[in-house]
Design a protein around this motif. Structure first.
Motif, PDB file in Angstrom:
ATOM      1  N   ILE A 201       6.463  16.904  -5.161  1.00 18.86           N
ATOM      2  CA  ILE A 201       6.550  15.528  -5.669  1.00 18.86           C
ATOM      3  C   ILE A 201       6.128  15.458  -7.128  1.00 18.86           C
ATOM      4  O   ILE A 201       6.807  14.838  -7.972  1.00 18.86           O
ATOM      5  CB  ILE A 201       5.675  14.594  -4.811  1.00 18.86           C
ATOM      6  CG1 ILE A 201       6.368  14.315  -3.472  1.00 18.86           C
ATOM      7  CG2 ILE A 201       5.397  13.289  -5.530  1.00 18.86           C
ATOM      8  CD1 ILE A 201       7.640  13.513  -3.594  1.00 18.86           C
ATOM      9  N   SER A 205       8.544  14.409 -10.164  1.00 15.59           N
ATOM     10  CA  SER A 205       8.221  13.199 -10.936  1.00 15.59           C
ATOM     11  C   SER A 205       8.065  13.513 -12.414  1.00 15.59           C
ATOM     12  O   SER A 205       8.511  12.745 -13.278  1.00 15.59           O
ATOM     13  CB  SER A 205       6.934  12.569 -10.393  1.00 15.59           C
ATOM     14  OG  SER A 205       7.096  12.178  -9.054  1.00 15.59           O
ATOM     15  N   THR A 212       8.294   6.235  -8.928  1.00 16.60           N
ATOM     16  CA  THR A 212       7.515   6.375  -7.694  1.00 16.60           C
ATOM     17  C   THR A 212       8.301   7.262  -6.728  1.00 16.60           C
ATOM     18  O   THR A 212       9.518   7.110  -6.589  1.00 16.60           O
ATOM     19  CB  THR A 212       7.250   5.012  -7.029  1.00 16.60           C
ATOM     20  OG1 THR A 212       6.588   4.153  -7.960  1.00 16.60           O
ATOM     21  CG2 THR A 212       6.374   5.166  -5.786  1.00 16.60           C
ATOM     22  N   SER A 213       7.594   8.162  -6.073  1.00 18.70           N
ATOM     23  CA  SER A 213       8.257   9.055  -5.115  1.00 18.70           C
ATOM     24  C   SER A 213       7.305   9.369  -3.971  1.00 18.70           C
ATOM     25  O   SER A 213       6.094   9.225  -4.094  1.00 18.70           O
ATOM     26  CB  SER A 213       8.714  10.352  -5.794  1.00 18.70           C
ATOM     27  OG  SER A 213       7.607  11.012  -6.390  1.00 18.70           O
ATOM     28  N   ALA A 214       7.875   9.783  -2.852  1.00 18.53           N
ATOM     29  CA  ALA A 214       7.060  10.089  -1.672  1.00 18.53           C
ATOM     30  C   ALA A 214       7.829  11.017  -0.754  1.00 18.53           C
ATOM     31  O   ALA A 214       9.068  11.076  -0.797  1.00 18.53           O
ATOM     32  CB  ALA A 214       6.670   8.812  -0.930  1.00 18.53           C
ATOM     33  N   VAL A 225       4.214   8.599   5.619  1.00 14.20           N
ATOM     34  CA  VAL A 225       4.060   9.141   4.275  1.00 14.20           C
ATOM     35  C   VAL A 225       3.007  10.242   4.289  1.00 14.20           C
ATOM     36  O   VAL A 225       1.856  10.013   4.662  1.00 14.20           O
ATOM     37  CB  VAL A 225       3.655   8.037   3.282  1.00 14.20           C
ATOM     38  CG1 VAL A 225       3.395   8.636   1.899  1.00 14.20           C
ATOM     39  CG2 VAL A 225       4.740   6.981   3.196  1.00 14.20           C
ATOM     40  N   TYR A 227       2.681  12.343   1.372  1.00 17.31           N
ATOM     41  CA  TYR A 227       2.165  12.342  -0.003  1.00 17.31           C
ATOM     42  C   TYR A 227       3.050  11.436  -0.856  1.00 17.31           C
ATOM     43  O   TYR A 227       4.278  11.449  -0.728  1.00 17.31           O
ATOM     44  CB  TYR A 227       2.142  13.756  -0.592  1.00 17.31           C
ATOM     45  CG  TYR A 227       1.462  13.806  -1.939  1.00 17.31           C
ATOM     46  CD1 TYR A 227       0.078  13.849  -2.034  1.00 17.31           C
ATOM     47  CD2 TYR A 227       2.196  13.770  -3.119  1.00 17.31           C
ATOM     48  CE1 TYR A 227      -0.565  13.867  -3.262  1.00 17.31           C
ATOM     49  CE2 TYR A 227       1.566  13.790  -4.357  1.00 17.31           C
ATOM     50  CZ  TYR A 227       0.185  13.839  -4.418  1.00 17.31           C
ATOM     51  OH  TYR A 227      -0.454  13.842  -5.636  1.00 17.31           O
ATOM     52  N   SER A 228       2.415  10.642  -1.716  1.00 21.82           N
ATOM     53  CA  SER A 228       3.165   9.759  -2.617  1.00 21.82           C
ATOM     54  C   SER A 228       2.562   9.824  -4.009  1.00 21.82           C
ATOM     55  O   SER A 228       1.388  10.156  -4.176  1.00 21.82           O
ATOM     56  CB  SER A 228       3.134   8.315  -2.100  1.00 21.82           C
ATOM     57  OG  SER A 228       1.798   7.830  -2.041  1.00 21.82           O
ATOM     58  N   SER A 229       3.385   9.513  -5.007  1.00 20.87           N
ATOM     59  CA  SER A 229       2.926   9.582  -6.392  1.00 20.87           C
ATOM     60  C   SER A 229       3.706   8.564  -7.213  1.00 20.87           C
ATOM     61  O   SER A 229       4.839   8.211  -6.873  1.00 20.87           O
ATOM     62  CB  SER A 229       3.129  10.997  -6.953  1.00 20.87           C
ATOM     63  OG  SER A 229       2.774  11.064  -8.318  1.00 20.87           O
ATOM     64  N   HIS A 233       2.828   3.805  -5.931  1.00 19.97           N
ATOM     65  CA  HIS A 233       2.658   4.641  -4.732  1.00 19.97           C
ATOM     66  C   HIS A 233       1.734   3.991  -3.706  1.00 19.97           C
ATOM     67  O   HIS A 233       1.800   4.290  -2.503  1.00 19.97           O
ATOM     68  CB  HIS A 233       2.125   6.030  -5.110  1.00 19.97           C
ATOM     69  CG  HIS A 233       0.679   6.054  -5.454  1.00 19.97           C
ATOM     70  ND1 HIS A 233      -0.274   6.429  -4.544  1.00 19.97           N
ATOM     71  CD2 HIS A 233       0.024   5.739  -6.602  1.00 19.97           C
ATOM     72  CE1 HIS A 233      -1.466   6.361  -5.113  1.00 19.97           C
ATOM     73  NE2 HIS A 233      -1.310   5.948  -6.360  1.00 19.97           N
ATOM     74  N   LEU A 236       3.243   2.549  -0.616  1.00 19.00           N
ATOM     75  CA  LEU A 236       3.860   3.454   0.357  1.00 19.00           C
ATOM     76  C   LEU A 236       2.849   4.187   1.230  1.00 19.00           C
ATOM     77  O   LEU A 236       3.219   4.754   2.258  1.00 19.00           O
ATOM     78  CB  LEU A 236       4.714   4.500  -0.371  1.00 19.00           C
ATOM     79  CG  LEU A 236       5.777   3.962  -1.340  1.00 19.00           C
ATOM     80  CD1 LEU A 236       6.397   5.111  -2.106  1.00 19.00           C
ATOM     81  CD2 LEU A 236       6.850   3.202  -0.572  1.00 19.00           C
ATOM     82  N   LYS A 237       1.570   4.196   0.852  1.00 17.50           N
ATOM     83  CA  LYS A 237       0.586   5.065   1.501  1.00 17.50           C
ATOM     84  C   LYS A 237       0.519   4.878   3.011  1.00 17.50           C
ATOM     85  O   LYS A 237       0.437   5.845   3.756  1.00 17.50           O
ATOM     86  CB  LYS A 237      -0.797   4.856   0.881  1.00 17.50           C
ATOM     87  CG  LYS A 237      -0.946   5.476  -0.491  1.00 17.50           C
ATOM     88  CD  LYS A 237      -2.398   5.562  -0.916  1.00 17.50           C
ATOM     89  CE  LYS A 237      -3.044   4.203  -0.980  1.00 17.50           C
ATOM     90  NZ  LYS A 237      -4.436   4.280  -1.497  1.00 17.50           N
TER      91      LYS A 237
END
Length: 708
Positions: A201, A205, A212-214, A225, A227-229, A233, A236-237
């Motif tokens: 990720i 990114s 934003t990505s996950a 989810v 992992y998200s960044s 983010h 999305l957690k």
């Protein structure tokens, strides 16, 4: 910002050319004050100042302050620095990238230079002798002329930066391919999965400037989810997407990426209203689905879209490889543990109860369950009973019996095939409802079978953590039960051997030890008494008129009397005394640490017990005739060996028999009929019947009447 976005080589050449045209030196900084391209030539004043500690500190502080200010502006600014020279800061913005071009350093007039040297220069490292010499090297440019020049230079700088950016983009894509291949090949099997996702990720990114990505992982029919960044983010957690979600379902059905730009559709699918665009890339192979990568609030061009799609394919293959390796590792570890447990079970083979407990304990550890029981068939093989249990009191299971074919355990035993249940509906096929004492409806029954020979069944329930049983559990436990089968069979053989050994040493009628055991035991007692200088006595007993009872009332009556007499002997003797059946009508007793006088007391107790036997009133035989005649010999009065002490007791018995029934005789070396010779007891030719034994001294003859 990074040098990766700037064509440093092209920009450096452009700066050199501009420096020749304008007379200024140019340098390039990113938005974090990092120097990307140094000035094409050094200014003589700045060079001198930088050699002085105070001047160097002033210049560094000034430059950092002005660069931080410049990145927030759109127009160029000319600022006078610590040396009274002017420095021009030109901020440049391109596709989210900000850099600052610095044009320096010049005085507007000669007087400005001289005034600086006089007022500050000496204190900042400018030598007095060099002031005039440096006059020809110092850049003198009117400020208004510099501003006009920069108006012409600015478009050139924008063009050079844009050209370098385009070139950098191509280099970036090439670099991205190298990064992906290097990233995947460098991932180790032991790297935690979350770290893998984090690396993928963050790399994606950074390279593609994703907002934003996950990564969503597939778990129990949902996507969560891992992992998200990125900027949003936090939205999305805690997100969980059901497999029935229309967007998720479409990705899984088509196995292709999905782009959604309709905010209403995104909101309807359960995403936050701040998510305005979305790409979903499946992470899956032909064999398994691992999850999806989501890109949010970012527009992807075709090349980036394809790059991320290919990345997800490579990631899926890597995860498939990791999953396979992990499955093989788990299976290897489980089987290794199984084969390590075989020696642990082997030591219990001679103690069946301990073996049963050990099998259950090992199965609990292997399967990680809270409840386990081992059921074995009875002698008639028509019922199964609990031999060992874990997680439930065994006392509660003592009266639990299952017929083959009944319930889960009975069915597994009858068919020789395992039964695995992971739902209440499956469980109700065998039982009405889940027992209140069980936490889950998951259970597993495995027959202990080899080549069609079923010898038991192992039942397991309530996996720790509430999980269901799997085929891996069955595989591991079947290997374990193969070992258990051998151990249970071996234990049965040991038990058969023990029964055979007992049968060879136990008299079947009286359940006392037999003559074979007596011979071995008397030799052991003789050696022990001789070694420790203890005494021991042997008594031989014949039941009077037993043969007559057999002739008149039959063999069954005789066997009943022998059984009752054996029980009376057991009640009358001490714990360490040994009672055996010596012949058809006779018994023998070994009495450790006992002399002749003490042996007489023991035999009197036995006589009393026999007199009190509740014998039946036979038609043809008087039960009062059943008395006992006894002969006693002891060590060290008879010095041995053991066979000689037995012969001495036998001679005393026959002496008592000759005097009539219900008599007791004690062999004595001082009596005259038997003497000590060469370590063996032999007859003496004299007829002396005197005795010094206190017990015998009260009687007038060698024969002691059994009745007082």
């Amino acid at each position: 910002m990074s040098q990766f976005f700037v064509d440093v080589s092209a920009m450096s050449k452009a700066f050199d050319s501009l420096s020749e045209l304008t007379g200024l030196s140019y340098s390039l900084y990113d938005d974090r004050n990092n120097l990307l391209i140094p000035p094409s030539r050094d200014d003589v004043v700045l060079s001198a100042i930088r050699k002085h500690f105070k001047g160097r500190e002033l210049l560094s502080s000034f430059l950092a302050r002005m660069l931080s200010k410049a990145v927030t502006m759109n127009d160029a600014m000319a600022v006078q620095g610590p040396t009274d020279q002017y420095h021009v800061f030109i901020p440049m913005h391109l596709k989210g990238i900000t850099v600052v071009v610095v044009a320096e350093a010049f005085y507007p007039t000669n007087n400005s230079y001289i005034e600086f040297c006089v007022r500050k220069g000496i204190t900042m490292g400018i030598e007095y002798e060099s002031i005039a010499e440096n006059m020809v090297k110092v850049r003198i440019m009117p400020l208004d002329r510099v501003q006009e020049t920069l108006k012409t230079v600015r478009p050139l700088l924008d063009g050079i930066l844009a050209s370098g950016y385009e070139k950098g983009e191509l280099r970036r894509q090439s670099h991205w391919l190298k990064v992906v291949s290097s990233l995947m090949t460098s991932m180790k099997q032991e790297t935690p999965l979350k770290d893998v996702y984090k690396t993928v990720i963050e790399a994606t990114s950074f390279v593609f400037s994703i907002d934003t990505s996950a990564i969503f992982s597939a778990r129990n029919g949902s996507l969560v989810v891992d992992y998200s960044s990125g900027r949003t983010h936090d939205l999305l957690k805690d997100m969980r997407l059901d497999a029935a979600n229309p967007l998720v379902a479409k990705v899984f059905q088509t196995k292709m990426p999905l782009a959604v730009m309709d905010t209403h559709e995104i909101l309807h699918a359960g995403f936050h209203e701040d998510i305005i665009s979305m790409y979903l890339f499946p992470i899956m192979t032909d064999k398994a689905l691992f999850g999806m990568m989501g890109i949010f609030n970012t527009l992807l061009d075709k090349d980036v879209f394809e790059s991320i799609q290919n990345l997800c394919k490579v990631l899926a293959q890597m995860l498939e490889s990791r999953a396979s390796a992990y499955r093989y590792y788990v299976r290897y570890e489980s089987l290794r543990k199984v084969f390590e447990k075989a020696p642990n079970l082997l030591r219990y083979c001679q103690t069946p109860d301990e073996l049963h407990k050990a099998i259950v304990a090992e199965a609990v550890q292997l399967a990680q369950v809270e409840k386990c029981s081992l059921m074995l068939p009875g002698e008639d093989e028509n019922t199964l009973s609990v031999a060992a249990v874990h997680g439930t009191m065994k006392e509660l299971m003592q009266d639990v019996f299952v017929h083959p074919g009944e319930g889960i355990a009975g069915k597994a035993y009858q068919t020789g095939a395992h039964i695995m249940i992971n739902s209440e509906s499956e469980l109700k096929k065998y039982v009405p409802s889940v027992k209140p004492s069980y936490k889950t409806s998951s259970c597993l029954s495995l027959p202990i079978v080899h080549e069609g020979d079923t010898i038991g069944v192992l039942n397991l329930a309530d996996k720790i953590g509430g999980k269901g049983f799997t085929d891996e559990d069955v595989l591991v436990l079947q290997h374990f039960l193969t070992q258990a089968f051998v151990m249970l069979k071996l234990s049965g053989y040991f038990e058969d051997i023990r029964r055979m050994k007992d049968a060879s040493l136990i008299d079947s009628i009286t359940r006392l030890f037999n003559r074979r055991y007596f011979d071995v035991r008397v030799e052991e007692e003789f050696q022990r008494s001789k070694r420790h200088k203890h005494s021991f006595a042997i008594a031989l007993v014949r039941i009077d008129h037993l043969k007559g009872l057999s002739e008149k009332e039959g063999t069954s009556a005789t066997h009943g009397v022998l059984h009752h007499i054996a029980s009376s002997m057991k009640n009358a003797i001490r714990v360490n005394d040994v009672a055996t059946r010596f012949g058809d009508e006779s018994f023998a007793l070994i009495m450790p640490q006992t002399n002749s006088d003490e042996a007489i007391i023991v035999m009197d107790r036995i006589r009393t017990e026999i007199k009190q036997l509740p014998l039946p009133a036979w038609k043809n035989f008087d039960p009062n005739l059943l008395t006992m005649t006894t002969g006693i010999a002891s060590y060290p009065e008879c010095e041995g060996p053991a066979a000689s002490i037995i012969r001495a007791a036998d001679k005393a018995l026959y002496q008592a028999i000759n005097e009539g029934p219900n008599k007791l005789a004690v062999w004595s070396s001082k009596r005259g009929n038997v003497v000590q010779s060469d370590g063996e007891c032999e007859e003496h030719p004299s007829g002396d019947h005197s005795s010094d034994s206190p017990s015998l001294r009260r009687r007038t003859s060698f024969i002691i009447p059994a009745e007082d």
